[in-house]
Scaffold this motif. Structure first.
Motif, PDB file in Angstrom:
ATOM      1  N   THR A  34       0.400  -8.259  -2.246  1.00 28.91           N
ATOM      2  CA  THR A  34       1.708  -8.643  -1.708  1.00 28.91           C
ATOM      3  C   THR A  34       2.236  -7.560  -0.776  1.00 28.91           C
ATOM      4  O   THR A  34       1.875  -6.391  -0.892  1.00 28.91           O
ATOM      5  N   LYS A  35       3.108  -7.983   0.107  1.00 31.61           N
ATOM      6  CA  LYS A  35       3.709  -7.046   1.041  1.00 31.61           C
ATOM      7  C   LYS A  35       4.562  -6.011   0.324  1.00 31.61           C
ATOM      8  O   LYS A  35       4.610  -4.849   0.707  1.00 31.61           O
ATOM      9  N   ALA A  36       5.245  -6.466  -0.707  1.00 33.75           N
ATOM     10  CA  ALA A  36       6.129  -5.549  -1.427  1.00 33.75           C
ATOM     11  C   ALA A  36       5.329  -4.393  -2.014  1.00 33.75           C
ATOM     12  O   ALA A  36       5.719  -3.228  -1.908  1.00 33.75           O
ATOM     13  N   LEU A  37       4.184  -4.736  -2.611  1.00 30.15           N
ATOM     14  CA  LEU A  37       3.340  -3.703  -3.191  1.00 30.15           C
ATOM     15  C   LEU A  37       2.849  -2.745  -2.115  1.00 30.15           C
ATOM     16  O   LEU A  37       2.845  -1.525  -2.285  1.00 30.15           O
ATOM     17  N   ALA A  38       2.425  -3.315  -0.992  1.00 27.07           N
ATOM     18  CA  ALA A  38       1.916  -2.487   0.092  1.00 27.07           C
ATOM     19  C   ALA A  38       2.996  -1.513   0.542  1.00 27.07           C
ATOM     20  O   ALA A  38       2.730  -0.338   0.778  1.00 27.07           O
ATOM     21  N   GLN A  39       4.209  -2.003   0.607  1.00 27.87           N
ATOM     22  CA  GLN A  39       5.286  -1.131   1.083  1.00 27.87           C
ATOM     23  C   GLN A  39       5.569   0.013   0.119  1.00 27.87           C
ATOM     24  O   GLN A  39       5.720   1.156   0.537  1.00 27.87           O
ATOM     25  N   ASP A  40       5.595  -0.297  -1.189  1.00 30.21           N
ATOM     26  CA  ASP A  40       5.784   0.764  -2.193  1.00 30.21           C
ATOM     27  C   ASP A  40       4.719   1.834  -2.043  1.00 30.21           C
ATOM     28  O   ASP A  40       4.996   3.032  -2.073  1.00 30.21           O
ATOM     29  N   GLN A  41       3.488   1.361  -1.927  1.00 29.56           N
ATOM     30  CA  GLN A  41       2.368   2.293  -1.917  1.00 29.56           C
ATOM     31  C   GLN A  41       2.324   3.103  -0.631  1.00 29.56           C
ATOM     32  O   GLN A  41       1.897   4.245  -0.614  1.00 29.56           O
ATOM     33  N   ARG A  42       2.751   2.486   0.426  1.00 28.71           N
ATOM     34  CA  ARG A  42       2.762   3.206   1.694  1.00 28.71           C
ATOM     35  C   ARG A  42       3.748   4.376   1.623  1.00 28.71           C
ATOM     36  O   ARG A  42       3.441   5.502   2.023  1.00 28.71           O
ATOM     37  N   THR A  43       4.908   4.108   1.079  1.00 24.23           N
ATOM     38  CA  THR A  43       5.897   5.180   0.941  1.00 24.23           C
ATOM     39  C   THR A  43       5.338   6.317   0.098  1.00 24.23           C
ATOM     40  O   THR A  43       5.482   7.491   0.434  1.00 24.23           O
ATOM     41  N   ALA A  44       4.681   5.954  -0.990  1.00 21.79           N
ATOM     42  CA  ALA A  44       4.135   6.978  -1.884  1.00 21.79           C
ATOM     43  C   ALA A  44       3.093   7.825  -1.156  1.00 21.79           C
ATOM     44  O   ALA A  44       3.072   9.058  -1.284  1.00 21.79           O
ATOM     45  N   LEU A  45       2.247   7.173  -0.365  1.00 20.56           N
ATOM     46  CA  LEU A  45       1.209   7.930   0.342  1.00 20.56           C
ATOM     47  C   LEU A  45       1.817   8.829   1.414  1.00 20.56           C
ATOM     48  O   LEU A  45       1.395   9.964   1.609  1.00 20.56           O
ATOM     49  N   GLU A  46       2.818   8.320   2.100  1.00 15.14           N
ATOM     50  CA  GLU A  46       3.468   9.135   3.131  1.00 15.14           C
ATOM     51  C   GLU A  46       4.050  10.404   2.539  1.00 15.14           C
ATOM     52  O   GLU A  46       3.930  11.490   3.108  1.00 15.14           O
ATOM     53  N   GLN A  47       4.655  10.264   1.370  1.00 14.38           N
ATOM     54  CA  GLN A  47       5.238  11.443   0.722  1.00 14.38           C
ATOM     55  C   GLN A  47       4.152  12.460   0.369  1.00 14.38           C
ATOM     56  O   GLN A  47       4.321  13.663   0.548  1.00 14.38           O
ATOM     57  N   LEU A  48       3.036  11.916  -0.099  1.00 14.83           N
ATOM     58  CA  LEU A  48       1.935  12.799  -0.482  1.00 14.83           C
ATOM     59  C   LEU A  48       1.378  13.541   0.741  1.00 14.83           C
ATOM     60  O   LEU A  48       1.165  14.762   0.710  1.00 14.83           O
TER      61      LEU A  48
END
Ligand SMILES: [Zn+2]
Ligand SMILES: [Zn+2]
Length: 1039
Positions: A337-351
């Protein structure tokens, strides 16, 4: 409010323990009775009996009071009514409710002039529209005026008013007597009652937004971190007055400590630092370390562990390592889902941001919403894209030349939530991955590593191998994440249904119980999610919560509850997710749209209203509660359906039963052919591509594709110019209805507002003129539906009834395209065109369990042509079953489900489900159905029925063997019940199903040994099936 009920209860407990009653004391009590303020309950009874005999009158307290005072000739104080409420808390309703809820029967009333002299008519005649929706807030949290109502909630409607008064007076007297008996020595009953009544004086929630500064301890909700333990809460539950032994089973799973793992090669200092800074990770769990080690050895990896076990680290860390080695490395992360992708993208950007040297790395979302002019930049600059299989199929692969550099540098493809990819969709995904691997090889990249995570599934590496078509897969299932103690309850509401009083009050039943429990938990600071199986239940639950919490004046709690389901606009969903994640919510009411790992933060409890569609769903939903060091709770509130009842009886199965294997069909020629057309467009095919697409490649290429003079295969011209556009991988029908709220149209600045889009298949049941549509627990009235433009216009109207469609669905075999023998049997399976016609011919207006009105509507039928197959029930068996008084509908329905239970792709098939209200109707139905087991594709674009037909005979035999040997008595979800039955498996017969299966397989039936059935004598709704003419030239295929 809780305190008073428990104080009277406490009193009664003490009485039971001491049980000392001297005759003198009894005498004193009798004297006390005489002092009871009978003057008000009698007068109130008379007034209320009169009012409730007219169901259109809402019993606002001011109106009741003036009538009662007229009878009493003295003032009626609020506190006196509160005493009545304290005495009979389950019977008396005395609370503020939203003003708009008073508009009972809004439309009906306005059409009936004679009611205009009703004291409440002024309320009804106010405009339907309430101009309180404010664009900046979520609907449902608008301010509303409240009015005080007084009602007696029992349902004595059929009784004459005179009897009603007597009955109620009797009930009051009994309650007084009970209290007397229960009053401990040294205390005075009336004092106890008056003390208890103080908590029942209603608070007007709209009078003070900031909530009353009430000194009652009950009103303060503890912070979730300070909440009591689940153990304590469960002890408290069992002391409640409403607790009647509903806990049918309780299991406690002990807490589990973390198991750490070691890396074969330590991480660089910068990666370690980034993990610590952005996530506070200083060590890795066993499964994380094992996965990272396997990826370092260039193995494909599948990790199947519990929810929230830190799975994203498994592919994020290797990505950082690849980027450290070579900053031009790329990766693709795929989410359902797009929502999941968005959560994960934010997490990766922070990392990445916390990782010195990698801060410049670009991460991008590439999905259907990505604007065309951004796509090029993304291709050229992004190192990691967050996407889905739809994009891979329709956008990336068809334009592989634009992606060549990206694919050449590709190191890692991560597919999260692997369990999502099964059945028809998974079967398409399997072919997309094969196309993708072929392109990677063609551009010279054979070193791409696939890493995948899933919830707990059976045989994870087998599933991954089939889906990806790869071999060396490392399977990691040992979960190193810690978990808190967890309690599982099976909650059986039916024990309360046995109390007819409660059932009549609508204070029993699964929905009532689930909500009651949810409120109880939230009041104690427990964060709860309530899972409902379908969107309608989700809306009803939200509506009920809204009513209960408003009535109790708990708008503070109400403000912290939100519904969440598919269909809401993306914007609303993001907002709800954000609210949940940031810890602002105490409660969420959701459908399984939330089952996928959208991160909504820490939850303490899960309540499942009804057994979800399978054991895997049950475990995934239960897994949403409880993280790390806190204790947590999962409750299954059983519905009154055979599957649920079975788990109440045999709760062990919830924990012991193995999860069904996920199915993907990688041999389906229909699916392979579709993807060959796409693959040939991406790059001409040769027979060597058998490596990717399997043994049927040659045959399919020769028959379905175009061969050039050099021997390469190209797509068939009818698929050009873009074959991917012809291949729908989700199979769903795309037509959607737009739902527009026009409440404010006509008011200053009033504009129509799109609130939802729903699929055509749902629209038919939800959108009919005059019906109530629910959105975020709020009610709207459907004013107009255009089936041409697929638009429905609604107005907001708070009504205290809902509507349920009256509908039927005919599944009719129309044309035979193929005929197949059943081994060792003279009977046959038929395949062909099936017409599915759904008609909504009216609706019922319902409040609680009461039908207020039955309305006819004239909606065009929803007709679909799909493919399907069928078995006609042999004529001689019909004769035998009629003679033995079988209910044929039960037998056919169960035999159909038994067949589907044995077919692996049946989630994408449907059958004609039989409804109890038709089959057990007291009036004869004009709609007779053929004696036929029929199955059809759920989607117009589906192809599963063709595969099912190919195996129809073998599956029939397996179904027979299963039903015959199943140890259950009257059927279970292993044999004849289906978790997806649209009519809840109520119409069912195990023995009937077995007879039909035997007859079709030509197995011996000892007619004398078949017992005559009793209890299902009604009108026959089934007639012998008429033969469906085959097309010219159709040959009978061997079994
Ligand atoms: Zn069974
Ligand atoms: Zn069914």
């Amino acid at each position: 409010m809780k305190r008073s009920t428990s104080s009277t209860k406490r009193a009664s407990k003490r009485q039971k323990v001491s049980n000392v009653t001297s005759s003198t004391r009894n005498h004193d009590k009798e004297k006390e009775t005489l002092e009871w303020p009978e003057y008000y309950h009698d007068a109130l009874n008379t007034v209320l009996a009169f009012v409730s005999s007219r169901r259109h009158l809402a019993t606002t307290f001011p109106m009741i009071r003036s009538s009662a005072e007229g009878l009493l000739k003295r003032p009626l104080e609020l506190s006196k009514v509160a005493e009545l409420k304290a005495l009979l808390p389950d019977v008396v309703e005395f609370a503020y409710i939203p003003h708009s809820d008073l508009r009972i029967h809004g439309e009906t009333v306005s059409q009936q002039k004679k009611r205009s002299n009703s004291p409440d008519f002024t309320l009804h005649s106010q405009p339907l529209a309430i101009d309180t929706l404010s664009g900046s807030r979520l609907p449902g949290h608008e301010e509303e005026e409240h009015v005080l109502v007084l009602e007696f909630a029992e349902n004595f409607r059929t009784t004459k008013p005179g009897n009603l008064v007597d009955k109620r007076n009797q009930r009051f007297k009994e309650a007084v007597d009970e209290l007397m008996k229960a009053t401990p020595e040294g205390e005075v009953s009336i004092d106890l009652l008056q003390a208890a009544a103080r908590d029942h004086i209603p608070v007007n929630p709209s009078a003070n937004r900031a909530l009353p500064a009430n000194d009652s301890q009950n009103l303060i909700i503890p912070e979730p971190k300070d909440r009591p333990s689940i153990d304590d809460i469960l002890l408290e539950v069992q002391k409640q007055q409403w607790y009647k032994n509903q806990i049918a089973d309780r299991r406690t799973f002990k807490e589990k400590v973390a198991i750490e793992g070691l890396l074969a090669e330590p991480l660089s200092h910068t990666i370690q630092q980034a993990l610590q800074e952005s996530r506070n990770i200083t060590s890795l769990y066993y499964h994380q370390a094992a996965a990272i080690n396997a990826i370092a050895q260039r193995k494909h990896v599948i990790v199947s562990t519990s929810t929230a076990s830190g799975k994203s680290v498994i592919y994020q860390v290797p990505l950082l390592k690849f980027l450290e080695e070579n900053s031009s490395a790329t990766a693709i992360f795929i989410y359902p889902t797009k929502a999941l992708a968005q959560d994960q993208r934010t997490a990766l950007e922070q990392l990445l941001w916390a990782c010195p040297g990698l801060q410049h790395i670009k991460v991008a979302t590439y999905d259907g919403d990505t604007p065309q002019d951004h796509r090029r930049t993304i291709r050229e600059t992004a190192s990691v894209i967050f996407t889905n299989f739809d994009m891979l199929h329709a956008s990336i692969l068809p334009h592989e030349e634009l992606w060549r550099t990206f694919i050449k540098n590709l190191k890692l493809v991560a597919v999260d939530e692997l369990h999502y990819y099964s059945n028809l969709f998974g079967s398409h995904v399997a072919q997309i991955i094969r196309r993708f691997r072929r392109i990677c090889t063609a551009v010279g990249n054979q070193r791409v590593i696939f890493v995948s995570c899933s919830a707990t599934i059976s045989k994870p590496s087998q599933h991954m191998k089939r889906l990806f078509g790869v071999e060396d897969v490392e399977e990691i299932v040992e979960d190193g994440a810690p978990s808190g103690k967890k309690d599982y309850l099976v909650w059986d509401p039916s024990v309360k249904d046995m109390d007819p009083g409660l059932a009549k009050l609508g204070q029993s039943g699964p929905m009532y119980e689930a909500i009651n429990l949810m409120i109880f938990l939230m009041m104690r600071g427990v964060r709860v999610i309530l899972f409902c199986k379908i969107r309608r239940a989700c809306e009803l639950a939200m509506k009920a919560l809204r009513q209960r919490l408003s009535a109790e004046g708990r708008l503070d709690v109400l403000a912290k509850v939100m519904p969440y389901r598919g269909g809401y606009s993306q914007e609303d969903r993001r907002r709800i997710e954000h609210e949940a994640f940031s810890g602002h919510l105490l409660g969420i009411v959701a459908t399984n749209a939330l089952e996928l790992g959208v991160d909504i933060g820490v939850l303490d409890a899960v309540i499942m209203l009804g057994f979800p569609f399978g054991i895997a769903n049950f475990r995934q939903q239960a897994g949403r509660a409880g993280r790390r060091s806190r204790d947590s709770l999962a409750v299954l509130v059983a519905e009154d359906l055979p599957i649920d009842r079975n788990y109440v009886k045999f709760p062990d199965k919830l924990y012991d039963q193995s999860i069904d294997d996920l199915t993907v069909d990688i041999e389906s020629k229909v699916i392979i052919e579709a993807h060959l057309q796409c693959a040939a467009h991406e790059m001409p095919l040769s027979k060597d591509d058998i490596f990717y697409f399997g043994a049927s490649l040659g045959e399919l290429c020769d028959s379905k594709l175009r061969k050039d003079k050099d021997g390469w295969y190209h797509p068939h011209p009818k698929f050009l110019p873009y074959p991917a556009k012809h291949v729908s991988i989700r199979g769903a029908d795309d037509d959607k209805y737009t739902i527009i709220d026009v409440t404010k149209v006509g008011l200053p600045n009033g504009v129509p507002r799109i609130i939802e889009e729903i699929e055509l298949s749902r629209a038919i049941f939800e959108l009919y003129e005059g019906g109530v549509f629910m959105h975020q627990g709020l009610t709207f009235i459907v004013k107009e539906v255009s089936h041409d433009t697929k638009v429905a216009r609604l107005v907001r109207a708070d009504v205290n009834w809902i509507t349920k469609p009256r509908d039927y669905r005919n599944v009719d075999a129309m044309q035979t395209h193929r005929i197949k023998e059943i081994a060792r049997s003279p009977h046959r399976a038929h395949f062909g065109r099936v017409d599915v016609t759904t008609v909504v011919f009216g609706f019922r207006k319902i409040r609680g369990n009461k039908v207020l009105d039955v309305v006819d509507v004239d909606t065009p039928p929803y007709e679909r042509q799909v493919t399907g197959f069928w078995f006609d029930v042999p004529k001689d068996l019909l004769g035998l079953m009629k003679k033995k008084c079988f209910n044929l509908a039960e037998a056919i329905h169960s035999a159909s489900h038994a067949w589907m239970n044995r077919f692996s792709l049946s989630p994408d098939l449907r059958t004609e489900c039989k409804a109890a209200e038709k089959e057990y109707n007291k009036e004869e139905s004009q709609r007779k159905r053929p004696a036929r087991l029929i199955f059809y594709d759920a989607s117009r674009k589906g192809s599963v029925s063709a595969q099912a037909f190919d195996h129809s005979g073998e599956v029939l035999r397996q179904a027979h063997d299963t039903v015959e040997t199943c140890p259950c008595k009257d059927g279970c979800d292993k044999c004849i019940h289906s978790a997806t039955c649209s009519k809840g498996n109520v119409v069912a017969s195990k023995i009937g199903a077995l007879l039909i299966l035997k007859a079709l397989l030509n197995l011996d039936i000892d007619a004398n040994g078949v017992a005559t059935q009793f209890g299902s004598q009604g009108f026959e709704t089934i007639v012998e099936a008429t033969y469906i003419r085959p097309l010219d030239g159709v040959q009978v295929e061997p079994a």
